[in-house]
Design a protein around this motif. Sequence first.
Motif, PDB file in Angstrom:
ATOM      1  N   VAL A 190     -11.591   6.211   0.784  1.00 47.80           N
ATOM      2  CA  VAL A 190     -12.574   6.577   1.387  1.00 47.80           C
ATOM      3  C   VAL A 190     -12.525   6.845   2.772  1.00 47.80           C
ATOM      4  CG1 VAL A 190     -15.123   6.979   1.296  1.00 47.80           C
ATOM      5  CG2 VAL A 190     -14.026   6.048  -0.747  1.00 47.80           C
ATOM      6  N   THR A 191     -12.749   8.091   3.179  1.00 41.85           N
ATOM      7  CA  THR A 191     -13.140   8.312   4.731  1.00 41.85           C
ATOM      8  C   THR A 191     -14.140   8.833   4.912  1.00 41.85           C
ATOM      9  OG1 THR A 191     -10.700   8.596   4.875  1.00 41.85           O
ATOM     10  CG2 THR A 191     -11.978   9.393   6.848  1.00 41.85           C
ATOM     11  N   THR A 192     -15.084   7.966   5.874  1.00 40.24           N
ATOM     12  CA  THR A 192     -16.473   8.713   6.392  1.00 40.24           C
ATOM     13  C   THR A 192     -16.460   8.937   7.643  1.00 40.24           C
ATOM     14  OG1 THR A 192     -17.262   6.538   7.089  1.00 40.24           O
ATOM     15  CG2 THR A 192     -17.340   6.651   4.723  1.00 40.24           C
ATOM     16  N   GLU A 212     -24.900   5.427   8.592  1.00 43.47           N
ATOM     17  CA  GLU A 212     -23.505   5.543   8.123  1.00 43.47           C
ATOM     18  C   GLU A 212     -23.185   5.112   6.677  1.00 43.47           C
ATOM     19  OE1 GLU A 212     -19.383   4.117   6.880  1.00 43.47           O
ATOM     20  OE2 GLU A 212     -21.211   2.885   7.921  1.00 43.47           O
ATOM     21  N   ARG A 234     -21.346   6.045   2.457  1.00 38.94           N
ATOM     22  CA  ARG A 234     -20.712   4.872   1.569  1.00 38.94           C
ATOM     23  C   ARG A 234     -21.259   4.882   0.216  1.00 38.94           C
ATOM     24  NH1 ARG A 234     -19.448  -0.447   5.071  1.00 38.94           N
ATOM     25  NH2 ARG A 234     -19.190   0.558   6.816  1.00 38.94           N
ATOM     26  N   ILE A 240     -20.304  -4.081   6.196  1.00 40.44           N
ATOM     27  CA  ILE A 240     -21.525  -3.340   6.178  1.00 40.44           C
ATOM     28  C   ILE A 240     -22.333  -3.900   7.365  1.00 40.44           C
ATOM     29  CG2 ILE A 240     -23.800  -3.251   5.075  1.00 40.44           C
ATOM     30  CD1 ILE A 240     -21.938  -3.838   2.455  1.00 40.44           C
ATOM     31  N   MET A 293     -19.922  -0.861  -2.114  1.00 42.12           N
ATOM     32  CA  MET A 293     -18.676  -1.441  -1.495  1.00 42.12           C
ATOM     33  C   MET A 293     -17.813  -2.054  -2.521  1.00 42.12           C
ATOM     34  SD  MET A 293     -18.521  -0.174   1.513  1.00 42.12           S
ATOM     35  CE  MET A 293     -17.004  -0.695   1.700  1.00 42.12           C
ATOM     36  N   PHE A 342     -15.379   0.497   8.826  1.00 37.98           N
ATOM     37  CA  PHE A 342     -14.733  -0.169   7.701  1.00 37.98           C
ATOM     38  C   PHE A 342     -14.019  -1.580   8.278  1.00 37.98           C
ATOM     39  CE2 PHE A 342     -15.432   3.748   5.367  1.00 37.98           C
ATOM     40  CZ  PHE A 342     -16.316   3.367   4.485  1.00 37.98           C
ATOM     41  N   LYS A 392     -14.435  -3.437  10.841  1.00 37.35           N
ATOM     42  CA  LYS A 392     -14.961  -4.288  11.953  1.00 37.35           C
ATOM     43  C   LYS A 392     -14.258  -5.467  12.172  1.00 37.35           C
ATOM     44  CE  LYS A 392     -19.899  -2.977  11.118  1.00 37.35           C
ATOM     45  NZ  LYS A 392     -20.081  -1.820  10.422  1.00 37.35           N
ATOM     46  N   PRO A 401     -14.659   9.547  14.093  1.00 35.76           N
ATOM     47  CA  PRO A 401     -14.400  10.662  13.530  1.00 35.76           C
ATOM     48  C   PRO A 401     -14.899  12.149  13.742  1.00 35.76           C
ATOM     49  CG  PRO A 401     -14.459   8.832  11.810  1.00 35.76           C
ATOM     50  CD  PRO A 401     -15.293   8.463  13.163  1.00 35.76           C
TER      51      PRO A 401
END
Lengths: 363, 363, 363, 363
Positions: A13-15, A131, A135, A235, A338, B221, B223, D81
Amino acid sequence: MASGSSFGKNFRVTTFGESHGTALGCVIDGCPAGLELTEADFAPYMQRRRPGQSEFTTSRNEDDAPEILSGIFEGKTTGTPISILIRNKDSRSKDYSDIADIYRPGHADYGFDAKFGIRDYRGGGRSSGRETAARVAAGAVAAKLLESAGIRACAYTKAIGPVTISKYDENEINDLYMPDHDAFLKASEYVRKLSAEGNSAGGIIECIVSGVPAGIGDPVFDKLDAMLAHAVMSIGAVKGFEVGDGFDASLSSGFDNNDAFIPDRDGHIIKATNHSGGILGGISDGSDIVFRCAVKPTASISMLQQTLDRKGTPREIMIKGRHDPVIVPRAVVVVEAMADLVIADALLASLGDKLCDFLMKYK
Amino acid sequence: MASGSSFGKNFRVTTFGESHGTALGCVIDGCPAGLELTEADFAPYMQRRRPGQSEFTTSRNEDDAPEILSGIFEGKTTGTPISILIRNKDSRSKDYSDIADIYRPGHADYGFDAKFGIRDYRGGGRSSGRETAARVAAGAVAAKLLESAGIRACAYTKAIGPVTISKYDENEINDLYMPDHDAFLKASEYVRKLSAEGNSAGGIIECIVSGVPAGIGDPVFDKLDAMLAHAVMSIGAVKGFEVGDGFDASLSSGFDNNDAFIPDRDGHIIKATNHSGGILGGISDGSDIVFRCAVKPTASISMLQQTLDRKGTPREIMIKGRHDPVIVPRAVVVVEAMADLVIADALLASLGDKLCDFLMKYK
Amino acid sequence: MASGSSFGKNFRVTTFGESHGTALGCVIDGCPAGLELTEADFAPYMQRRRPGQSEFTTSRNEDDAPEILSGIFEGKTTGTPISILIRNKDSRSKDYSDIADIYRPGHADYGFDAKFGIRDYRGGGRSSGRETAARVAAGAVAAKLLESAGIRACAYTKAIGPVTISKYDENEINDLYMPDHDAFLKASEYVRKLSAEGNSAGGIIECIVSGVPAGIGDPVFDKLDAMLAHAVMSIGAVKGFEVGDGFDASLSSGFDNNDAFIPDRDGHIIKATNHSGGILGGISDGSDIVFRCAVKPTASISMLQQTLDRKGTPREIMIKGRHDPVIVPRAVVVVEAMADLVIADALLASLGDKLCDFLMKYK
Amino acid sequence: MASGSSFGKNFRVTTFGESHGTALGCVIDGCPAGLELTEADFAPYMQRRRPGQSEFTTSRNEDDAPEILSGIFEGKTTGTPISILIRNKDSRSKDYSDIADIYRPGHADYGFDAKFGIRDYRGGGRSSGRETAARVAAGAVAAKLLESAGIRACAYTKAIGPVTISKYDENEINDLYMPDHDAFLKASEYVRKLSAEGNSAGGIIECIVSGVPAGIGDPVFDKLDAMLAHAVMSIGAVKGFEVGDGFDASLSSGFDNNDAFIPDRDGHIIKATNHSGGILGGISDGSDIVFRCAVKPTASISMLQQTLDRKGTPREIMIKGRHDPVIVPRAVVVVEAMADLVIADALLASLGDKLCDFLMKYK
């Protein structure tokens, strides 16, 4: 360098997106082809994360109906990237201009400036809790995939401040996602009191993943519990993670902490107890996976705080607007998401583990 | 699929080797060129992990003098992969044949069989604590790199069972790595008692990383605390991780938990307190990075336990030979090594963050 | 940053070692468990790469018997990292001291200094062709895995300078690995003439991979032919890559270049021709995969060349010692190894493509 | 498994979207903060890829004005991003229903079905050339970054079928992007003739990257030319890649192929010739980087072709609608974009190469 906005190797996954930008969303690369998926699948998950639903959440209005832009054809995944878009609708930038130069205590403002030399200060920008909407959308896809394999993650509030649940009542539905009505009442009182002062509360979230077969996960750096820790600690506001007996294991003895292997009535291998939390040596042991995380009190509070601005000049700040007096209930579904992402990734990775499977398919 | 034996993106370590195979070791790809490094740099780190040094550690004889096979020329790193080899010398395979078919409680045996369908049962094979020797060697290289940037990680035993240190005395040297002599004496007694029964103890390790500038780490992600959690939870026997106030943060309020930004006497930005543990929003905030992890009691105990063999037949097991009655003191340096690896990786990543630096160099 | 010494995602190889260091080798992470593998499996591959075997190769004495350090138990892979060590035996450092400060034309010397500011000048260090010994060892493991799935890569010399083969005679065995005796004789003459002057020759290698089922590879950035190009172009001295009709396709028309799909006698889908070289849109189409690469003439020549030293001072250089007058025959097995690595990686990746397989296994 | 829709490690691009889905786009993670970027920066690049502009391109109407969704604040990149969205406007699905079950020769249709068991047949879906719109948008960002470092990639048509340019006239602007007017006229005639028959043509694209300092790229698997080969071969229809003298190098001798190092008038190190194409041993050598790729004739032709449907039944197909009789001119900017992405990625990676830089910054 790549800013760490991707997670997972196989179900990846890319956010993207900031709190008050045009939109946020995600791209999922690696979801197997043939999974039935529609935008309606997101609703129950997004609903749980949405603000403005109770006295314990901010009143920001987010519709948050994710739009699928790619990767689905005739109602099924095609194996190509699934991209999901969530437009920001209630992005009142004017609310945030007064904090443009100030480093809010408990927030990432100072770190962002130190790292990038520039910062989208509107509502926390990329470090905003908003954000996590992306997720949760991605987690919904992972959950649907896991469901087809008989796996289900379920998270709930274990504690708010000092109030801890003493039972799990699956019929108990409340705004704090605490499955114990008495605890909910006490916790509500606790939060209300802090909220009245402009202050905020923290808590603990627990998650149980059932149906994971033994043998999932990796034995060295990417242990299944290490991946869960990585995922959950990523998170914002989460400050601690533990699996199984967790920190209490440090107080136990080997004899008490070890779980005996026993046969179930069908002769399958199970464990008599689950101190391990379903993972031994980084690999699933067939028991439920059980983990907890600690959530700090909301950093945005309506109390006068001392801080500095970008030039190092002392400033006082009282954060305006309404903020969640406790972030725990809205974070529950994020923790679950997650977990879904980690388990989906590990499950796909496990497909290549045994050569025999490999040969059956190709020879 | 790749079995998760690599860690890091920029300062990337790959480990290999089983407990009783020919050798174990690691390859480090990404260490910058020009760092002075000799095999003597490993000694102080390997020494701390080595068994057979006190009444609290197994008597297995491991010399563990790492040999550098590549990546060094005329005493300096060249920027190419540094490979490090550690031969297994005291690998008495005969000790382990009796457990070839049995799933030891608290160990990864069952998971390995479920995952791979095959298992090197000699001393735990790849899931043995011996794998951490390679991590410590790699960590020593990272530590040397960090030292040149003024950064230092320091880990120690915070608690053994219920005995917690109440001070940090840097002059206190003892076999449990507890920097509090009174606590050491009490903890020794606690471990001796369990050990006499064939039982084992757990504990808590704390690590402080000083000298990390603000602005290191990623905001989503990856962190910095998520990476530390991943790294530390990937050490066998670690069941929990927390940064800053950790789980206690869940009991605090926003006002108490937020750290005020203040100027130091030179006008630089610092924090008045460090509830955050040196990381906010995943990015270092300039304070010391402080984290803790929980270590479960040694799973190998000399007490009779119920379990199953590969066929699901009930068996009794009493693990022979001498094992560490408590793994905490030997794990201290492993925790420190993982912290070094995480910080080195994040520091290298941060080199590309600001375009201005980029332009100064290339235009 | 990580120096690009790893290749593959699922069947992942990391190599290490310099030409005249202590040793070189590799770590393979991701080889499925249960594959029979012994050190004897390397011999036929290492033998083909070994120098000192004919008039066309350098007389450096390399024994090159790879030692397996981990990942094998009772003759089978365990799913954990397979590490392979090759000691350097004939590393006469004295031969190279005279070129320590000089940038050899056609070599990476200048680039290394510009990149790292330091360089192991002994025999090219990390950029020496000797690094490919580790690739060949890794390729041998991939080949064994592929063999179990009915897949086989076969590379050979297509051309030396202007001499191109006009047939493929599988019984023709010669020092240039040209499967056409007449071409071999002409090419030998061509190389001898250049070699007598102290000069060197180049050539073209072709590789055919048979048995790859349709549906392997990825459709976007990691197209199967893009991965093969990456792999093969990463071999020193390779300057071009083409698949199927390659550069000649630019001269063809759509009607002539398209391959018709037809049924074979069992009704299975095959192609009437193979202009595509077995890959369409990045995914295998069931035909043989056919590719070629161009190898430049050996850069180390015994002729007087103009160049500069590190300070920019003009220098003349004549490279001493004996070097391969043509590197093509020894590179054949390296090309084959890289093809094996790419196909093994893609094959493992494909295990997760279809959800139906996934469900069959887990539900 | 992840379908290979990401490219790059440090300047990392992930694309998504099908030819006739809702939208396509990309997410760029790793662009340094502080780069000025607006949507207007995309226009000159998108314009060159756009169809419907000449007799040599399809008349499909694509507006293709990319929308930036995130990662920009007050006109500058923030280090987070950058997501870019391109809506599909002219997606007439009805045109494609007749080929839903047929495997078009020269296309990925069969491979997709074999791999995923499902296929978005509308216009090629994910394997459509339309996917490159997202690459071009990403390439525009990389180009802007490189421009700030004095680096520029420039691609053009080297040959159409047998017609090759014999000069580079930078003032020559034509629909085939051939910088030689005479060659353009001949090539136009060649394409027109094939087009009139419903047939198609191929060609060769050349790209020159100027301004790359020596020392960029990696020495082993991720050689700079290997990365360029990977990137360029990942463009649909590209069947070959070569750098510097490429395949012709196989015909040369070491003495002729080696480039002498000489001082320029300022005493800097340059090369007297550039047979290497600006890369030696995988690392840039300071000369212009020069590479070429071969593009096959458009697979979609309006001529009767034999093929099979999903059930293996023989079918005849004549592809309706208007298609590019030659894809080369529109692919020119795609090749340039991929070169920009590779160089930007390698340049960022190089920031960590030297410890001295590291120390200057952090100590």
